[in-house]
Write a protein that holds these residues in place. Structure first.
Motif, PDB file in Angstrom:
ATOM      1  N   MET A  34      14.479  -5.928 -73.232  1.00 34.55           N
ATOM      2  CA  MET A  34      14.489  -5.602 -74.651  1.00 34.55           C
ATOM      3  C   MET A  34      15.865  -5.890 -75.228  1.00 34.55           C
ATOM      4  N   VAL A  35      15.886  -6.536 -76.375  1.00 37.13           N
ATOM      5  CA  VAL A  35      17.138  -6.886 -77.032  1.00 37.13           C
ATOM      6  C   VAL A  35      17.050  -6.462 -78.497  1.00 37.13           C
ATOM      7  N   ALA A  36      18.122  -5.880 -79.013  1.00 28.83           N
ATOM      8  CA  ALA A  36      18.155  -5.475 -80.415  1.00 28.83           C
ATOM      9  C   ALA A  36      18.452  -6.701 -81.280  1.00 28.83           C
ATOM     10  N   ILE A  37      17.609  -6.967 -82.289  1.00 24.21           N
ATOM     11  CA  ILE A  37      17.822  -8.070 -83.213  1.00 24.21           C
ATOM     12  C   ILE A  37      17.626  -7.550 -84.626  1.00 24.21           C
ATOM     13  N   ASP A  38      18.006  -8.377 -85.636  1.00 24.34           N
ATOM     14  CA  ASP A  38      17.716  -7.991 -87.014  1.00 24.34           C
ATOM     15  C   ASP A  38      16.971  -9.123 -87.710  1.00 24.34           C
ATOM     16  N   THR A  39      16.743  -8.975 -88.991  1.00 25.20           N
ATOM     17  CA  THR A  39      15.908  -9.928 -89.719  1.00 25.20           C
ATOM     18  C   THR A  39      16.459 -11.355 -89.651  1.00 25.20           C
ATOM     19  N   SER A  40      17.762 -11.506 -89.505  1.00 19.08           N
ATOM     20  CA  SER A  40      18.343 -12.853 -89.449  1.00 19.08           C
ATOM     21  C   SER A  40      18.041 -13.564 -88.139  1.00 19.08           C
ATOM     22  N   ASP A  41      17.582 -12.811 -87.119  1.00 20.92           N
ATOM     23  CA  ASP A  41      17.282 -13.385 -85.802  1.00 20.92           C
ATOM     24  C   ASP A  41      15.810 -13.719 -85.617  1.00 20.92           C
ATOM     25  N   ILE A  42      14.974 -13.359 -86.585  1.00 24.67           N
ATOM     26  CA  ILE A  42      13.527 -13.538 -86.440  1.00 24.67           C
ATOM     27  C   ILE A  42      13.162 -15.012 -86.335  1.00 24.67           C
ATOM     28  N   LYS A  43      12.261 -15.333 -85.379  1.00 19.48           N
ATOM     29  CA  LYS A  43      11.774 -16.696 -85.188  1.00 19.48           C
ATOM     30  C   LYS A  43      10.267 -16.645 -84.916  1.00 19.48           C
ATOM     31  N   ASN A  44       9.574 -17.702 -85.321  1.00 19.69           N
ATOM     32  CA  ASN A  44       8.148 -17.786 -85.016  1.00 19.69           C
ATOM     33  C   ASN A  44       7.943 -17.795 -83.506  1.00 19.69           C
ATOM     34  N   GLY A  45       6.944 -17.041 -83.050  1.00 17.58           N
ATOM     35  CA  GLY A  45       6.633 -17.002 -81.627  1.00 17.58           C
ATOM     36  C   GLY A  45       7.306 -15.869 -80.876  1.00 17.58           C
ATOM     37  N   GLN A  46       8.282 -15.198 -81.490  1.00 18.07           N
ATOM     38  CA  GLN A  46       8.939 -14.080 -80.819  1.00 18.07           C
ATOM     39  C   GLN A  46       7.959 -12.933 -80.604  1.00 18.07           C
ATOM     40  N   THR A  47       8.176 -12.166 -79.535  1.00 14.65           N
ATOM     41  CA  THR A  47       7.365 -10.979 -79.281  1.00 14.65           C
ATOM     42  C   THR A  47       8.235  -9.751 -79.523  1.00 14.65           C
ATOM     43  N   ILE A  48       7.825  -8.949 -80.499  1.00 15.31           N
ATOM     44  CA  ILE A  48       8.565  -7.769 -80.929  1.00 15.31           C
ATOM     45  C   ILE A  48       7.779  -6.521 -80.546  1.00 15.31           C
ATOM     46  N   GLU A  49       8.490  -5.453 -80.189  1.00 15.71           N
ATOM     47  CA  GLU A  49       7.813  -4.187 -79.917  1.00 15.71           C
ATOM     48  C   GLU A  49       7.917  -3.288 -81.146  1.00 15.71           C
ATOM     49  N   LEU A  50       6.754  -2.919 -81.686  1.00 15.75           N
ATOM     50  CA  LEU A  50       6.685  -2.010 -82.826  1.00 15.75           C
ATOM     51  C   LEU A  50       5.795  -0.834 -82.454  1.00 15.75           C
ATOM     52  N   ASP A  51       6.323   0.360 -82.599  1.00 16.24           N
ATOM     53  CA  ASP A  51       5.553   1.569 -82.281  1.00 16.24           C
ATOM     54  C   ASP A  51       4.944   1.507 -80.882  1.00 16.24           C
ATOM     55  N   GLY A  52       5.704   0.923 -79.939  1.00 15.54           N
ATOM     56  CA  GLY A  52       5.264   0.889 -78.547  1.00 15.54           C
ATOM     57  C   GLY A  52       4.252  -0.183 -78.210  1.00 15.54           C
ATOM     58  N   GLU A  53       3.958  -1.087 -79.168  1.00 18.63           N
ATOM     59  CA  GLU A  53       2.979  -2.139 -78.904  1.00 18.63           C
ATOM     60  C   GLU A  53       3.595  -3.517 -79.166  1.00 18.63           C
ATOM     61  N   PRO A  54       3.081  -4.564 -78.478  1.00 23.87           N
ATOM     62  CA  PRO A  54       3.655  -5.910 -78.621  1.00 23.87           C
ATOM     63  C   PRO A  54       3.077  -6.662 -79.823  1.00 23.87           C
ATOM     64  N   TYR A  55       3.943  -7.228 -80.631  1.00 22.47           N
ATOM     65  CA  TYR A  55       3.537  -8.014 -81.789  1.00 22.47           C
ATOM     66  C   TYR A  55       4.201  -9.381 -81.729  1.00 22.47           C
ATOM     67  N   LYS A  56       3.433 -10.431 -81.984  1.00 21.65           N
ATOM     68  CA  LYS A  56       3.968 -11.790 -82.007  1.00 21.65           C
ATOM     69  C   LYS A  56       4.221 -12.207 -83.451  1.00 21.65           C
TER      70      LYS A  56
END
Length: 223
Positions: A34-56
């Protein structure tokens, strides 16, 4: 299934026999922390964890404002449930990338319920992938294809097919002699079952390189 043990045994003995020339084997990767990123790091295809679930991340757009900070609108797909959501964030808001594990595995068969079965390329264990986790990719999967299974907290959440990949055209209309229209394309069915548009000069039986992420023709494959 009486033929299942024979099928798995055959794949085990010839684990690379189905890979066409020019396609590259996938390799097992270490779990992505897990790595902390912000809106400037967002890229298509990234997998983000929101509320304990994986989102692409499917897509994103940045809206600049005359007054105040810019806002970023992101469209996500929940890789566990299959639904999509769209959220808007203030510039600089932070996220956590999901801790995922990528394991190369070879496709073996599909059952009556649409579930796909793979063989782990290192442990040779059979892995079942539910239909909802492979819906977007199944049209690109060939018999014996080596794919990446993406794990989140021990469960397969996504199947990634190799891209680019070489496929054979099994059906397309013949090229019309004298047709020199610039940019002329025609539909072509590939041996995996997918249909894409190809240039008019490409004939049935040709091996072509395809960007399976975008579903687009790249070029005729070289020997």
């Amino acid at each position: 299934m009486p033929l299942r043990p024979l099928l798995l045994a055959g794949l085990l003995a010839t684990s690379t026999a189905f890979a066409p020339a020019g396609n590259h084997a996938l390799t097992r990767s270490s779990p992505l922390s897990m790595v902390a990123i912000d809106t400037s790091d967002i890229k298509n295809g990234q997998t983000i964890e929101l509320d304990g679930e994986p989102y692409k991340v499917l897509s994103f757009s940045i809206m600049k404002q005359a007054r105040g900070a810019a806002k970023t609108t992101i469209k996500f797909k929940n890789l566990k449930r299959g639904n999509t959501i769209e959220n808007t964030y203030r510039s600089g808001e932070k996220f956590q990338t999901a801790q995922i594990d990528k394991k190369p595995s070879q496709y073996t068969y599909e059952d009556e319920s649409g579930n796909y079965f793979f063989m782990d390329s290192e442990t040779f264990e059979e892995v079942m992938v539910e239909a909802k986790s492979i819906e977007d990719q199944k049209k690109w999967i060939n018999e014996g294809m080596e794919c990446d299974l993406i794990y989140f907290k021990g469960n397969v959440i996504e199947v990634r097919v190799p891209s680019p990949f070489v496929y054979e055209i099994v059906e397309t209309e013949p090229n019309v002699k004298g047709n020199t229209a610039q940019g002329y394309t025609k539909p072509a069915t590939l041996d995996c079952g997918a249909t894409i548009n190809v240039p008019g000069f490409v004939e049935q039986g040709a091996m072509i390189k395809v960007d399976s992420d975008k579903g687009e023709y790249i070029q005729v494959a070289k020997d």
